[in-house]
Design a protein around this motif. Structure first.
Motif, mmCIF file in Angstrom:
data_model
loop_
_atom_site.group_PDB
_atom_site.id
_atom_site.type_symbol
_atom_site.label_atom_id
_atom_site.label_comp_id
_atom_site.label_asym_id
_atom_site.label_seq_id
_atom_site.Cartn_x
_atom_site.Cartn_y
_atom_site.Cartn_z
ATOM 1 N N ARG A 110 0.824 -1.214 0.000
ATOM 2 C CA ARG A 110 0.000 0.000 0.000
ATOM 3 C C ARG A 110 0.853 1.257 0.000
ATOM 4 O O ARG A 110 0.594 2.210 -0.746
ATOM 5 N N GLY A 139 -2.713 -4.671 -4.090
ATOM 6 C CA GLY A 139 -2.076 -5.988 -4.032
ATOM 7 C C GLY A 139 -2.039 -6.714 -5.356
ATOM 8 O O GLY A 139 -1.419 -7.785 -5.472
ATOM 9 N N THR A 179 -4.463 -4.745 1.407
ATOM 10 C CA THR A 179 -3.938 -4.036 0.232
ATOM 11 C C THR A 179 -5.014 -3.448 -0.653
ATOM 12 O O THR A 179 -4.815 -2.398 -1.269
#
Length: 366
Positions: free
Chosen positions: A233, A263, A259
Motif C-alpha cells: 500500500r 495488491g 492491500t
C-alpha cells in the motif's frame, strides 16, 4: 451373597464396556489462535475439526473417537513451549502444529521428550527437521525449496531486473529470505540490498524511499501478510510500482483485505492448491456452504490429521514410537494428495509453485 457378587461383576463389566465404547484419543492442535497470525490458527482448527469429525463418523481410530485439544501459542516461542508442556501433560497421542517455525522448533523438543509425533501443516524453516529428531514431520514444504522457486522464477522470467530482499527477523522470515538470496545469487543475480524490517511497524516510508532510490523492480519479503500488505500500500501511495514477492504467509484473504487493489500482481509461492483437486469438491463445498473459505493451510491441517490416523490404524496402535515408524514407512492418500515422509520427517509430495494475486483472488502464475 452370590447374587450380589454376580450383579457386581456384571455392573463392572457393563461399565467397562461403556467406557470402551466412549473411549477417546486426545490429539493436540497447536497454533496461533490469537495474535497477528490468528487467521492461520483458525485454518488449522477448521481443517483438524472437520478431519476429526469425518474420521469419527467412520468409526474413529482403532475403534476410538478423536478429541481435539487446542493450544494457543500466538506464534510466540516461549508460549509454544508452554503449550507443548500442557499438551504433553494431557497425554495427547499426537500434535498437529505448530504454525510459525519459531514455535514449532522449541515445542518439538518437548514432544520428543514425551515420545509424541508432531506433524506441522505450515512450519517451513529447514531447521525444524534438520536436528536429528525422529518425532517431527511436516506436510508442507521447506524454505530451501520455497525460496529457490521464487528466485528461479524471477531470474528466468524477468532477466536484468533489480531485486531487493527484506525480512522480518523471525525464524520463518529470515530463513525464507536467506534461501531466496542464496538461489538468486546462484542464478547470477545480485540483490540491490538486503535488510531486516521490524514486524509490527505501521510506517515503512523509509523502506519505500530506499526501494525507489535503488530502482528495485521486485522486493522479496520474508515475512507475514500484515507487513507485506502495508508495504504494498505504501509503495503505491508513493507512486512506486515495485512488485512484492513473498512466501506462503501472503496467501490469505486478509492480505488482500489490507492491500485492496494495490495488491494486484503480488507474486507468492505455495504448494499446489488442494481445493482444486477433483476429489475434494464435496469437502470444499462443505466449507463454502458454511461461509468459510478453506484456503492455504486449512486442508493441510486436515491432511496432517488424516496421515496420523492412517498410520495409527496401520500400526494397530497409537503408541508414539509405532506411529512414528509407520509414518516413515508408508504413503497416505490424503486431501492434499498421496504423501509420504522421508527419514527426516519432510513430506514427499508436490513441490512449490508460483501464484499471483488478481482481482482479490490468488491464481496460478504463468
Amino acid at each position: 451373597m452370590r447374587t450380589l457378587k454376580t450383579l457386581g461383576v456384571a455392573t463392572i463389566a457393563m461399565t467397562a464396556l461403556a467406557a470402551a465404547a466412549h473411549a477417546e484419543i486426545l490429539v493436540g492442535l497447536a497454533g496461533p489462535m490469537t495474535g497477528p497470525e490468528a487467521q492461520f490458527g483458525e485454518q488449522f482448527k477448521q481443517g483438524a475439526d472437520k478431519a476429526a469429525a469425518d474420521i469419527n463418523a467412520k468409526g474413529g481410530v482403532l475403534g476410538q473417537q478423536i478429541k481435539i485439544v487446542v493450544g494457543d501459542d500466538a506464534c510466540d516461542p516461549k508460549q509454544a513451549r508452554s503449550v507443548a508442556e500442557e499438551l504433553s501433560s494431557k497425554k495427547v497421542a499426537a500434535v498437529v502444529g505448530h504454525f510459525c517455525s519459531g514455535s514449532s522448533i522449541p515445542a518439538s523438543e518437548v514432544y520428543q521428550e514425551n515420545g509424541i509425533p508432531q506433524i506441522s501443516p505450515g512450519s517451513t524453516n529447514p531447521t525444524y527437521t534438520e536436528r536429528g529428531m525422529n518425532n517431527v514431520f511436516r506436510v508442507c514444504g521447506r524454505d530451501d525449496q520455497q525460496g529457490p522457486t521464487a528466485a528461479n522464477y524471477i531470474a528466468k522470467k524477468f532477466p536484468g531486473k533489480k531485486v531487493a530482499i527484506i525480512q522480518d527477523k523471525s525464524a520463518y522470515g529470515k530463513g525464507l529470505a536467506d534461501e531466496f538470496k542464496k538461489a538468486l545469487n546462484a542464478a547470477g543475480v545480485q540483490e540491490v540490498f538486503y535488510e531486516a524490517i521490524t514486524a509490527g511497524e505501521k510506517d515503512y516510508s523509509a523502506l519505500v524511499t530506499k526501494l525507489k532510490a535503488a530502482g528495485a523492480d521486485f522486493v522479496f519479503l520474508g515475512g507475514y501478510k500484515t507487513e507485506g500488505g502495508l508495504i504494498v500500500r505504501q509503495m503505491r501511495d508513493q507512486g512506486l510500482k515495485t512488485t512484492l514477492v513473498g512466501g506462503d504467509a501472503l496467501l490469505v484473504e486478509e492480505f488482500w483485505a489490507i492491500t485492496g487493489a494495490a495488491g494486484e500482481g503480488t507474486l507468492v509461492t505455495f504448494s499446489p492448491d488442494p481445493r482444486l483437486l477433483p476429489q475434494n469438491a464435496a469437502l470444499v463445498k462443505y466449507y463454502r456452504d458454511k461461509k468459510y473459505e478453506p484456503e492455504t493451510y486449512t486442508l493441510y491441517s486436515f491432511g496432517a490429521l488424516q496421515a496420523w490416523a492412517m498410520a495409527a490404524e496401520k500400526a494397530g496402535s497409537i503408541d508414539g514410537k509405532k506411529v512414528i515408524a509407520q509414518l516413515k514407512a508408508d504413503k497416505f492418500d490424503t486431501v492434499i494428495g498421496n504423501i509420504g515422509f522421508d527419514a527426516k520427517g519432510d513430506v514427499v509430495g508436490p513441490n512449490y509453485v508460483m501464484y499471483v494475486w488478481k482481482n482479490g483472488k490468488y491464481v496460478y502464475a504463468d
